[in-house]
Design an enzyme around this catalytic site. Structure first.
Site, PDB file in Angstrom:
ATOM      1  N   CYS A  66       0.811  -1.221   0.000  1.00 42.64           N
ATOM      2  CA  CYS A  66       0.000   0.000   0.000  1.00 42.64           C
ATOM      3  C   CYS A  66       0.846   1.273   0.000  1.00 42.64           C
ATOM      4  CB  CYS A  66      -0.960   0.004   1.183  1.00 42.64           C
ATOM      5  SG  CYS A  66      -0.173  -0.259   2.785  1.00 42.64           S
ATOM      6  N   HIS A 112      -1.944   7.126   3.706  1.00 40.06           N
ATOM      7  CA  HIS A 112      -0.483   7.085   3.794  1.00 40.06           C
ATOM      8  C   HIS A 112       0.095   8.320   3.100  1.00 40.06           C
ATOM      9  CE1 HIS A 112      -0.701   3.246   5.513  1.00 40.06           C
ATOM     10  NE2 HIS A 112      -0.213   2.482   4.558  1.00 40.06           N
TER      11      HIS A 112
END
Length: 364
Positions: free
Chosen positions: A157, A252
């Site tokens: 990810c 993120h």
């Protein structure tokens, strides 16, 4: 269009639940099979997740009353689904073996797990970047003697924060030689229950096991090319990364400094870099895939953006949002980038992979 019946392996976990919710009204796919650990097998899905449904909305009604199967019994999927999404939470060896057993039965596997990312003939896909890597599936099938089955995976990810802007520059004729990346990764990336609140409140954890190796190496396979019966990694860029866990739920962030592999007079200006990013489109946009963002890369000009809480849902959580593009005193340029780790970086990224495979005829 009749929706394709699909299954979710690891359906009771955090990523599995996200798949269930995101597929609720999908125009191409319909969840008809759910599988998890033996302790959940035999229960109705709504009962198996009753005390740990994490998505913040009701369980989709057409999945709630499905009986959970034992994911280890791959034969239970026969006749119930055309392919499966893998969100398994087991050891890598167990996942690798199980995904291969589903594929051997003629059930393709679109995986979120890391177990097969470094298998030579398994494509690790970000559809805007390396959709051509699905060509390796013919070699994969021949290698195993599979007819309809195959395995395709998505990358870690954290890569989603910087891979599309990196690739857009390379495609525009601005190859990158070196990069320094620091990731600030949300707690949802650790799954559930994940990192304890005592560790995360008023704190940053400057280490995530295995993440730096993934960040530095997976990009090279994604930027590589199909050669014979395997995918050959790209030699560049050389990446140095530091991966940290921060007290953010979703989203993120990465700070990136990069150096172009070009003479000084050929390096792009900041204005040219922004033009490349904002005009970038690729195969998912050309095919008008249901989950594809209209604008894969979005540039913000405010001095304090991107921010996870404000920007992670851009393009329904599928865009890379970039800000603070500026000159770097050590390399050439630096910027801050953000992506939604449980959407683009997990389940919705997996769904986009499946849409690409479906559009290219791999589920026919």
């Amino acid at each position: 269009m009749n929706r394709i019946p699909v299954g979710v392996l690891g359906a009771t976990g955090m990523v599995g639940q996200r798949y269930i919710k995101l597929l609720e009204n999908h125009p191409w796919f319909k969840v008809t099979y759910v599988a998890a650990s033996p302790r959940s097998a035999g229960k109705l899905y709504k009962d198996a997740v009753s005390s740990r449904w994490l998505i913040g909305a009701d369980i989709p009604s057409d999945v709630a009353d499905l009986t959970v199967q034992d994911a280890n019994d791959e034969k239970s999927a026969i006749g119930k689904c055309r392919f499966v999404f893998s969100a398994l939470e087991m050891s890598k060896d167990e996942i690798k073996s199980l995904e291969e057993r589903y594929a051997a039965l003629g059930i393709p596997v679109v995986s979120n797990a890391s177990a097969n990312r470094w298998t030579d003939d398994v494509p690790m896909l970000i559809p805007e970047i390396n959709s051509s890597h699905i060509d390796i599936i013919a070699k994969q099938r021949a290698h195993h003697g599979w007819d309809k089955g195959f395995i395709a995976v998505k990358p870690n990810c954290s890569l989603q924060t910087y891979m599309m802007p990196l690739y857009a520059l390379i495609q525009a004729g601005y190859p990158v030689k070196r990069m320094i990346v620091t990731t600030l990764q949300a707690v949802s990336g650790a799954g559930y229950p994940g990192v304890s609140s005592f560790d995360m409140i008023d704190n940053i954890v400057p280490y995530i096991g295995g993440e730096e190796e993934k960040t530095e190496k997976e990009c090279l396979k994604i930027l590589g090319k199909v050669s014979g019966d395997k995918i050959e990694n790209s030699a560049l860029p050389v990446v140095s990364s530091t991966c940290t866990r921060v007290p953010v739920i979703d989203g993120h962030t990465a700070t990136v400094s990069l150096e172009f592999d070009l003479p000084a007079d050929k390096k792009p200006s900041l204005e040219e870099i922004e033009r490349v990013w904002t005009s970038f489109k690729s195969v998912p946009q050309e095919l008008n895939l249901p989950s594809a963002p209209v604008h894969p890369i979005v540039v913000r000009h405010e001095e304090n953006r991107p921010q996870p809480r404000r920007d992670r849902e851009t393009e329904k959580g599928m865009a890379c949002v970039i800000g603070r593009l500026r000159k770097c005193n050590v390399f050439d340029v630096k910027f801050v980038a953000l992506s939604h780790n449980t959407k683009r970086g997990a389940a919705l990224g997996g769904i986009l992979n499946a849409e690409l495979l479906k559009a290219k005829g791999y589920f026919d």
